[in-house]
Every structure is written in C-alpha cells, then in structure tokens.
Write a protein that holds these residues in place. Sequence first.
Motif, PDB file in Angstrom:
ATOM      1  N   TYR A 195      13.107  17.444  20.880  1.00 32.95           N
ATOM      2  CA  TYR A 195      12.475  18.742  21.103  1.00 32.95           C
ATOM      3  C   TYR A 195      11.198  18.555  21.893  1.00 32.95           C
ATOM      4  CZ  TYR A 195       8.810  17.923  17.628  1.00 32.95           C
ATOM      5  OH  TYR A 195       7.732  17.420  16.952  1.00 32.95           O
TER       6      TYR A 195
ATOM      7  N   VAL B 148       8.468  26.505  22.581  1.00 35.07           N
ATOM      8  CA  VAL B 148       9.377  25.392  22.331  1.00 35.07           C
ATOM      9  C   VAL B 148      10.495  25.520  23.362  1.00 35.07           C
ATOM     10  CG1 VAL B 148      10.942  24.286  20.680  1.00 35.07           C
ATOM     11  CG2 VAL B 148       8.819  25.345  19.869  1.00 35.07           C
TER      12      VAL B 148
ATOM     13  N   ASN C  25      15.193  22.552  21.548  1.00 36.13           N
ATOM     14  CA  ASN C  25      15.316  21.784  20.312  1.00 36.13           C
ATOM     15  C   ASN C  25      16.787  21.438  20.142  1.00 36.13           C
ATOM     16  OD1 ASN C  25      15.309  20.637  17.809  1.00 36.13           O
ATOM     17  ND2 ASN C  25      14.366  22.361  16.740  1.00 36.13           N
TER      18      ASN C  25
ATOM     19  N   THR D 135      14.536  19.164  12.916  1.00 34.85           N
ATOM     20  CA  THR D 135      13.206  19.767  13.089  1.00 34.85           C
ATOM     21  C   THR D 135      13.363  21.283  13.061  1.00 34.85           C
ATOM     22  OG1 THR D 135      13.437  19.702  15.491  1.00 34.85           O
ATOM     23  CG2 THR D 135      12.343  17.839  14.451  1.00 34.85           C
TER      24      THR D 135
ATOM     25  N   TYR E 176      11.762  23.752  14.491  1.00 41.74           N
ATOM     26  CA  TYR E 176      11.165  24.548  15.550  1.00 41.74           C
ATOM     27  C   TYR E 176      12.235  25.312  16.335  1.00 41.74           C
ATOM     28  CZ  TYR E 176       7.515  21.262  14.337  1.00 41.74           C
ATOM     29  OH  TYR E 176       6.614  20.501  13.639  1.00 41.74           O
TER      30      TYR E 176
END
Length: 414
Positions: free
Chosen positions: A353, A385, A388, A394, A396
């Motif tokens: 990411y 972001v 990802n 993760t 996010y």
Amino acid sequence: MSCSAALTLLNRPAGWVTLVMTALLLASPAQAQTDWALKSSAQLGVDAWHLSVDASDQPVRHFLLLANARTDWRYRDMAPWYTLQTQLRVGSQGEWVLRSRGNQSYGGAVDQLSYAHSISPALGWRAGILDYRATWCREYDLDNPWVREADSFCVGRFNNSATASAPALQVYAKVDVNEYQVQAVAGLYRPKALGWDRREFSNLFIADSATVLQNKKHALSVNAVNTATSTEWRLSWIGSDQRLFDSALVQINDAASFPATQLHYRQAVSTYFAGVSWQLAPRLRSRVTHFRSSLQAHCELLNPAAGEPCANQFYRASTVWELGYQLSPIDVLSLALAHYDLRQTEMLDVQVYEARSRNQSLAWRRDWGRGWFTSTQLTWTQGSVPYNNKPRQTPYIPGTSSAWGLGLRVGYQF
C-alpha cells in the motif's frame, strides 16, 4: 491536565522523572539557583481546535494528520500543554539539562535529562536521556509560531518516538571553519535501557504478545551556523538494529489456513535528515527540511504450517518548507507547506500500500507582553491512499479525503 491524562503520565518512567525534577526545581530557593547557575524557562497554555473533515473512514482520517490523529491522551477540542527547560551549570565544565513537555498528541514526556562534561572548549561528552538531533522540531522554541507543526515527525508519538530521545552516550566536537561554527555529535542509543521504552520499534505497531529483544541505535549529526549571514545547516543519520519475538502471532488474512505461530522478526533502519535555514530579507526567513526513513525487515515463522518467511520494506519521507515574516516587533506571520509519504512493499518488490498527506498552514503569532502570547493557525490538509493490494493485512481503504482546521493557542512564558 485531566485526571486520566495525569495517570497516563505517571504510568511511564518519563512521567515520574518529570514530576520529581519539576518539584525540585520549583522548590529550590533563589539563592541556591544563583549558586548553581541555574537557568530555567517554562511555557504552559491551552490549545483549542475546530476541525472539519469530509472522511468518515477512520484509517484514512489518520493520514490527514490533524490534531485528533492518534492522540496519546483522549482527544478534546480544548486541551492543555506545557514545556519545561532548565540548565544547571556545575563548575566550569559540567552541566545538567532537563527538557520536558506534555500535550494531548504526544502525552507527557522527558525529551532530555542528561549531564554534559567539557573536556576542552572544543571537545566533550554527554550521558543520559538525549535527543537524536535528527529533526528541527519547534516544541521548545520560545518563539514557536505554530499551534501544531506541519512536520508529521514532530507532532505525534506514533511518528516521533523513533527519533525523539533515548538513553544514550554522546561525544561532541566544536570547531570554527571560516565564518561557520560547526558542531558534530556521535552517539550510541539504547531505548530499552533503564526501562525507558521497551516497545519502541521504529514506528511499527507490535502485538501485545510481542517482546522487543534488541533495539540498538547509533547516530551522527553535523550542525553548522554562518556567523555572518545566520544561515544554518543540519545533516543527521540514525542507524537502527532491532529484533523482536512474538509468542503467539495470529495472521490477519486467514487464521484458518495459517494457524498461530511463534515469530522471530529482525529489521534494519536507516534514517536521514537534512535542513537549511536562511535569511531571505531583513524581516523574511525561510527553511527547508527533509526527513527520510528506509526500513528493511525479515521474519521467520517457527511453525512451518503458518506460512513462508517474510520480508518487508517501509519507506517514509517528509518534506517541509516554511516562510516566516516579522510583521512587527510583536507579530510574526508563518507559512508552511508539507508533504508526507509512506509506502510498504514485500519481497520481490510486491506493492502492499501507499499513503500520502499534503498540508498547507498559515499562522499568526502575537506576543502581548508580560509573558502572554497567542497563536492562530489555519490548516488545510489532504490524505490519500492511492492503492492497497492487501486490504486484509492493512485496514487502509483507497481513496482521498480532505479537511481543514482552525486552531488557537493561548500561552504564558515564565
């Protein structure tokens, strides 16, 4: 400070040191301070923020890096803060230094509690809790114009803990080179020593079941000031060698296919800082700072059924440009533009990411006299972001969010 904030402070070694040293300094009679050549300054006040955020997703909001992002004390729109600095000269060669602060973003902390000894005018050593000298944060500046600094490595424990301070031994040298006064510092740092910080692991979150086995750091820093133009330079490097053991790792992605296991994890981190500050005009000053951290890690899963060994890389970078204008003897206007980037990859350069933050801030500070001052700050920030590729690993969520904040600081210096 609220009762819960005070209890949080007391639960840390730094909190007890702060309270004991502050009590001793305040209890010292004026005559004793004169005999000891004691110089102290303190600031305290209240910060108030009004924040407007367009993102409901909390993980993305973190990358906005606002005043409510991962605070150490429970966030309040209005919160107290303080800084304390004191220097105690011991004869002609020794000096004790204490620097402590407390605010809701960082919590309560002792950033320096050390003894320095001058072997000669050009050479000396320090021992104790010491700064890595790898930032130009303004927290202790008596003329700090900001309610909240634009540099993400200055405002929160999450980004700052790996580069703030730790038990250390330093050797320093001073030399004049033409019009420059140059100071070089070399140090060995051991964050786990004295129980100072048993879980600091270069800004990575570690599980409750994990134990940091090794945290060794060494640093070099060179600072140069031109006595004719007041231009100042700083170059710094921190090298870290860290290991941990996790007694019960549970993999987030698929616990059924990948059972819990014990884990050995080792990482090496190189951190670089460069900064320059110079006078553009008699009332106009500028400075640029760049902070970069590169982390490479390897893990060994002790249960073969849990999966293959891993390799991770984390890259962080922060660049900040500031401009300060002395509008009058009591008024300063400041502008800051900041870029922060974070990226994780795995072995074979597999992209995990990336996250970004862009900040623009404008501040006005006025010194009203008799120790009172105010700072007003308008901040606009954008967090994003871009991708990802492992959302289970993760949290996010890809996307972009923005926010603005209006902050007011009322402070008193004594």
